[in-house]
Write a protein that holds these residues in place. Structure first.
Motif, PDB file in Angstrom:
ATOM      1  N   CYS A 240      -1.277 -14.957  13.229  1.00  0.00           N
ATOM      2  CA  CYS A 240      -0.499 -14.264  14.265  1.00  0.00           C
ATOM      3  C   CYS A 240       0.368 -15.265  15.026  1.00  0.00           C
ATOM      4  O   CYS A 240      -0.112 -16.321  15.435  1.00  0.00           O
ATOM      5  CB  CYS A 240      -1.449 -13.550  15.219  1.00  0.00           C
ATOM      6  SG  CYS A 240      -0.593 -12.728  16.567  1.00  0.00           S
TER       7      CYS A 240
ATOM      8  N   CYS B 195      -1.025 -14.936  19.101  1.00  0.00           N
ATOM      9  CA  CYS B 195      -2.335 -15.437  19.550  1.00  0.00           C
ATOM     10  C   CYS B 195      -2.956 -16.427  18.569  1.00  0.00           C
ATOM     11  O   CYS B 195      -4.042 -16.934  18.822  1.00  0.00           O
ATOM     12  CB  CYS B 195      -3.269 -14.262  19.821  1.00  0.00           C
ATOM     13  SG  CYS B 195      -3.889 -13.458  18.331  1.00  0.00           S
TER      14      CYS B 195
ATOM     15  N   CYS C 256      -1.703  -7.646  14.090  1.00  0.00           N
ATOM     16  CA  CYS C 256      -2.821  -8.559  14.353  1.00  0.00           C
ATOM     17  C   CYS C 256      -4.042  -7.777  14.817  1.00  0.00           C
ATOM     18  O   CYS C 256      -3.941  -6.929  15.704  1.00  0.00           O
ATOM     19  CB  CYS C 256      -2.395  -9.571  15.415  1.00  0.00           C
ATOM     20  SG  CYS C 256      -3.727 -10.658  15.949  1.00  0.00           S
TER      21      CYS C 256
ATOM     22  N   CYS D  93      -4.619  -9.019  18.810  1.00  0.00           N
ATOM     23  CA  CYS D  93      -3.712  -8.698  19.925  1.00  0.00           C
ATOM     24  C   CYS D  93      -2.787  -7.521  19.624  1.00  0.00           C
ATOM     25  O   CYS D  93      -2.074  -7.056  20.512  1.00  0.00           O
ATOM     26  CB  CYS D  93      -2.898  -9.928  20.324  1.00  0.00           C
ATOM     27  SG  CYS D  93      -1.588 -10.366  19.169  1.00  0.00           S
TER      28      CYS D  93
END
Ligand SMILES: [Zn+2]
Length: 141
Positions: A8, A11, A29, A32
């Protein structure tokens, strides 16, 4: 069914994604909820993301080191993406050498595109220049 990994961009979580689903729709993701930075089955990763991925991946990781100003890199991208669809037992990622200059110099990358195959976190093979789609699978053998 096969799967691959994507990191990702928000994050930095490593996501395992189903390849058929990823080809149908950009996956998000699991942590997140943001879209993963995937084109076809190729993920864009940062230097930190690549290091995380290399520590975790249980299969070869093929990295295309590129830059947006590089003409040959742009002609290589579609071939690299096509190879990602046929060679599903490897993880395909690309690293922008402009945004990750420290990593590029750490790895001694002089020209782009450069393709590096990592196995068990270590460099296994390196080729510079545009590689035809059909020749990409032979790099991991
Ligand atoms: Zn995330």
């Amino acid at each position: 069914m096969s799967n691959t990994y994507s990191v990702c961009a928000s994050c930095e979580s490593i996501n395992r994604v189903d390849t058929d689903r990823a080809l149908a729709k950009v996956p998000t993701c699991g942590k997140c909820g943001k879209d993963l930075p995937m084109h076809s089955l190729v993920s864009e990763v940062s230097a930190a993301g690549l290091k995380k991925l290399l520590a975790k991946a249980d299969r070869p990781v093929i990295v295309d080191f590129w830059a947006s100003w590089c003409g040959p890199c742009r002609s290589y991208a579609p071939q690299f993406e096509a190879a990602s669809k046929s060679l599903r037992d490897a993880v395909f990622v690309k690293v922008d050498t402009e945004k990750n200059q420290a990593l590029a110099s750490e790895l001694g990358i002089r020209g782009i595109p450069t393709t590096i195959v990592f196995k068990n976190g270590k460099e296994y093979r390196r080729e510079s220049g545009v590689i035809p789609e059909a020749a990409i699978p032979s790099l991991v053998r």
